[in-house]
Design an enzyme around this catalytic site. Structure first.
Site, mmCIF file in Angstrom:
data_model
loop_
_atom_site.group_PDB
_atom_site.id
_atom_site.type_symbol
_atom_site.label_atom_id
_atom_site.label_comp_id
_atom_site.label_asym_id
_atom_site.label_seq_id
_atom_site.Cartn_x
_atom_site.Cartn_y
_atom_site.Cartn_z
ATOM 1 N N HIS A 326 0.851 -1.192 0.000
ATOM 2 C CA HIS A 326 0.000 0.000 0.000
ATOM 3 C C HIS A 326 0.882 1.235 0.000
ATOM 4 O O HIS A 326 1.839 1.322 0.771
ATOM 5 C CB HIS A 326 -0.898 -0.001 1.249
ATOM 6 C CG HIS A 326 -1.733 1.229 1.390
ATOM 7 N ND1 HIS A 326 -1.647 2.069 2.475
ATOM 8 C CD2 HIS A 326 -2.662 1.769 0.570
ATOM 9 C CE1 HIS A 326 -2.494 3.068 2.322
ATOM 10 N NE2 HIS A 326 -3.128 2.910 1.175
ATOM 11 N N SER A 327 0.579 2.175 -0.901
ATOM 12 C CA SER A 327 1.276 3.466 -0.931
ATOM 13 C C SER A 327 2.788 3.273 -1.102
ATOM 14 O O SER A 327 3.223 2.596 -2.027
ATOM 15 C CB SER A 327 0.934 4.240 0.354
ATOM 16 O OG SER A 327 1.382 5.556 0.291
ATOM 17 N N LEU A 328 3.589 3.812 -0.174
ATOM 18 C CA LEU A 328 5.049 3.689 -0.283
ATOM 19 C C LEU A 328 5.494 2.224 -0.238
ATOM 20 O O LEU A 328 6.503 1.850 -0.834
ATOM 21 C CB LEU A 328 5.722 4.484 0.841
ATOM 22 C CG LEU A 328 7.258 4.514 0.843
ATOM 23 C CD1 LEU A 328 7.801 5.230 -0.387
ATOM 24 C CD2 LEU A 328 7.791 5.179 2.105
#
Length: 682
Positions: A326-328
């Site tokens: 998720h995300s980074l």
């Protein structure tokens, strides 16, 4: 723990059925949670066999927690968590704060059960018992049992248990209290997925940890399996997918960097600065070579550790392993995956494929470069020397001199090569940079290509994973943005991750952190991402309504314009003889025909899109299949995009549509499909 004594012959007493609970502490508040029916049965069986003395360990919650029977403790297996107290529960009283039922201690429950048995057998009620806290419990009758809280008195000598104070309800047996007991998880595990979090310790809008968010994701997956894989479950083809969280934030912030940051942080707006230090700075840490190494080492070693531990505890497991970020977290995984080493056979296969593409397109690209530099007259020289794009970029001044290229053109070519080489950001073979040169054509035995890497590109020693992931899922991912910032303008369509064949980029339309991948592979073609079908099998009603209204307004506009044009022409046209009426009618028909054409046009694009969507070639990054998938926003979210932007970035953990796509793709690799294909799905 001794069992309650047997009732006298002829009595109406029936022994209480115990259920096992564990104590969950959140923000200093205790909450007693029941084990699933199958876990409680397993614990009761071990308890009944007299194994309490031997410190027997019973795996619960799908093998993610162990219960130590003798010490009555519940311990997390795969991650660090506070140890929970476990209790074999038979009697409960209603708490003061939230009206939830709380179990009595096992020893006092036995006293209550003994008193209850005597009362039922002899039919003698109004029995009083004193709890360990000197509180009074009165058994009025089988349906009415009350717990009295003693009133505090200023005189300690007088503070004897009384029936004063607010009474609490007492219940016997778990079936008499309002609590939902989960049935449990399927024992068979078909696939394992590691989930890596993004910035900060909190992963959703409720500031919960990655463990809690992955628990939600797992629970949604169980309900989706029951709803969409019922046939396969009935035929015992499908068990479940296990999702395990991977935490790297705590390791990064335990390096002492927080103390260093605290020293230089300004004292004003303290909470905001602390939040920034704890979350947003993770992005900068990842772009620092020192801390990037810590992060990638932590993620890789943690995934390898979890994989090894999982196999130890599940020796019969034969399924595959996938990874999700998720995300980074998705960027960290992408960088890890791009730096994995493929098997020699796969390398050879890639090399052969790249050589064929190189030989066909290489010479033509060299001609284009020379044309750009206004040196087209030297094309014949390069063609004679069989100079393709790879060979050109390996050229030195001596080579060009030997080819008979004069000093001026030679300098132009060398300047072009050096400027392009500086812009080249290749952290692996096959990822294309701004000059569209496929480093696939470089012999793969040379390994990844690093040429004058700019400061924006993190150079780290990427560890190897102990397994080959089946699929890589990216949720709300900034991969596309980071690649662009690093100088990568295009990804070679022939490129695929060395050890992972599948790649899905899933995002919410209002997610401010998410970026697309497909336009980097096919930059010259504009096309929409794949719309994820709703898990209930249709497009959300407000989206259908929006499409319908758009189509209606276009039709209305076209019809209105057509009518106005005909009316205007009838006003401005001069009177014509009757003989010309036939031709006028023909003209009117022709005009009407031209006016009718726009009516059909709004209807055409959807059909055209439907036909063209599968034909779009987005390269080999996801095995030739589409990569970008967009969720459908909820009706309330469509009112204000900005208001729901943050929620859009944190919505994936409880998104049924996201979970269903993950399950569909995982089980498709095993030849298992949904009960009914969802409309619009691939």
């Amino acid at each position: 723990a001794a069992e309650p004594p047997e009732p006298e012959p002829g009595g109406r007493y029936e022994a209480v059925v115990p259920h096992w609970f564990y104590c969950k502490v959140t923000d200093t508040r205790e909450r007693w949670v029941p084990f699933s029916a199958q876990d409680s049965e397993r614990l009761e069986e071990a308890h009944g066999a007299g194994k309490d003395q031997d410190d027997v360990v019973v795996p619960t919650s799908g093998g993610r927690y162990d219960v130590h029977l003798r010490t009555r403790q519940r311990v997390a297996v795969y991650w660090e968590e506070e140890v929970s107290e476990v209790r074999r529960c038979t009697w409960f009283y209603k708490g003061d704060k939230d009206n939830k039922f709380i179990p009595y201690s096992e020893s006092f429950s036995e006293e209550l059960e003994e008193a209850y048995m005597i009362a039922v057998t002899l039919d003698e009620w109004k029995k009083k018992l004193e709890s360990p806290n000197r509180e009074v419990i009165i058994l009025h009758n089988p349906k009415l049992m009350v717990h009295y809280h003693p009133v505090a008195s200023s005189d300690d000598w007088v503070s004897t248990p009384t029936e004063q104070g607010r009474p609490r309800t007492v219940k016997r047996g778990v079936e008499n209290i309002a609590v939902e007991i989960p049935s449990g998880e399927p024992l068979q595990i078909d696939h394992l997925v590691f989930v890596v979090h993004g910035i900060g310790p909190a992963c959703d809008i409720r500031f919960r940890s990655i463990v809690q968010c992955v628990n939600d994701f797992r629970n949604v997956s169980l309900s989706m399996l029951q709803a969409h894989f019922k046939k396969a479950q009935e035929q015992q083809q499908v068990g479940r997918v296990e999702f395990l969280p991977v935490n790297w934030h705590s390791s990064l912030h335990s390096t002492g960097v927080d103390v260093d940051l605290e020293r230089i942080t300004l004292p004003s707006i303290n909470r905001l600065r602390h939040f920034i230090n704890d979350t947003i700075l993770d992005v900068f840490f990842y772009n620092s070579s020192t801390y990037c190494q810590t992060i990638v080492d932590t993620v890789a070693s943690e995934m390898n550790r979890l994989h090894q531990l999982f196999l130890q505890r599940n020796p019969q497991f034969k399924g595959g392993v996938s990874i999700a970020g998720h995300s980074l977290g998705s960027l960290i995984l992408f960088d890890l995956l791009t730096n994995q080493k493929a098997d020699p056979e796969e390398d050879e296969h890639r090399a052969q494929g790249s050589r064929t593409t190189s030989s066909t397109g290489g010479i033509e690209e060299v001609k284009e470069i020379l044309k750009k530099l206004e040196l087209s007259e030297y094309c014949g020289v390069f063609e004679k020397e069989k100079m393709d794009r790879q060979a050109l970029f390996l050229c030195t001044e001596t080579n060009l001199k030997e080819m008979g290229i004069p000093l001026g053109p030679r300098m132009k070519i060398l300047h072009y090569l050096s400027s392009r080489t500086e812009m080249k950001v290749c952290f692996l073979h096959g990822l294309c940079s701004s000059h569209h040169i496929s480093s696939h054509s470089i012999p793969l035995t040379q390994g990844p290509l690093y040429l004058n890497i700019p400061l924006s590109q993190v150079s780290a020693n990427y560890p190897q994973l102990n397994y080959k992931p089946t699929i890589f899922f990216a949720f709300g991912s900034p991969i596309g943005m980071f690649l662009t910032v690093r100088g990568v303008k295009r990804i070679d369509p022939n490129y695929s991750l060395p050890t992972c064949k599948g790649f899905f980029n899933i995002f919410h339309p209002f997610d401010p952190v998410a970026y697309r991948i497909e336009p980097m592979i096919v930059p010259d073609l504009e096309f929409e991402p794949m719309l994820l079908p709703h898990h209930k099998g249709r497009k959300r009603m407000h989206l259908e309504l929006k499409e319908g209204l758009t189509r209606m307004s276009v039709d209305l506009k076209n019809n209105l314009l057509g009518s106005l044009r005909v009316a205007w022409q009838s006003f401005t046209r001069a009177p014509v003889p009757a003989l010309e009426a036939g031709s006028t009618e023909a003209e009117a028909e022709a005009e009407a025909g031209t006016e009718k054409q726009p009516d059909t046009k709004p209807e055409e694009p959807p059909a055209a899109v439907k036909e063209e969507t599968p034909l779009i070639n987005v390269g080999r990054l996801n095995g030739g299949n589409r990569i970008d998938y967009v969720l459908q926003e909820k009706p309330i979210e469509s009112f204000n995009e900005y208001l729901f932007a943050l929620q859009g970035h944190l919505c994936y953990w409880e998104s049924e549509d996201t979970v269903l796509l993950v399950l569909k793709e995982i089980y498709q690799t095993q030849g298992i499909t949904l009960d009914q294909p969802l409309p619009g799905s691939q």
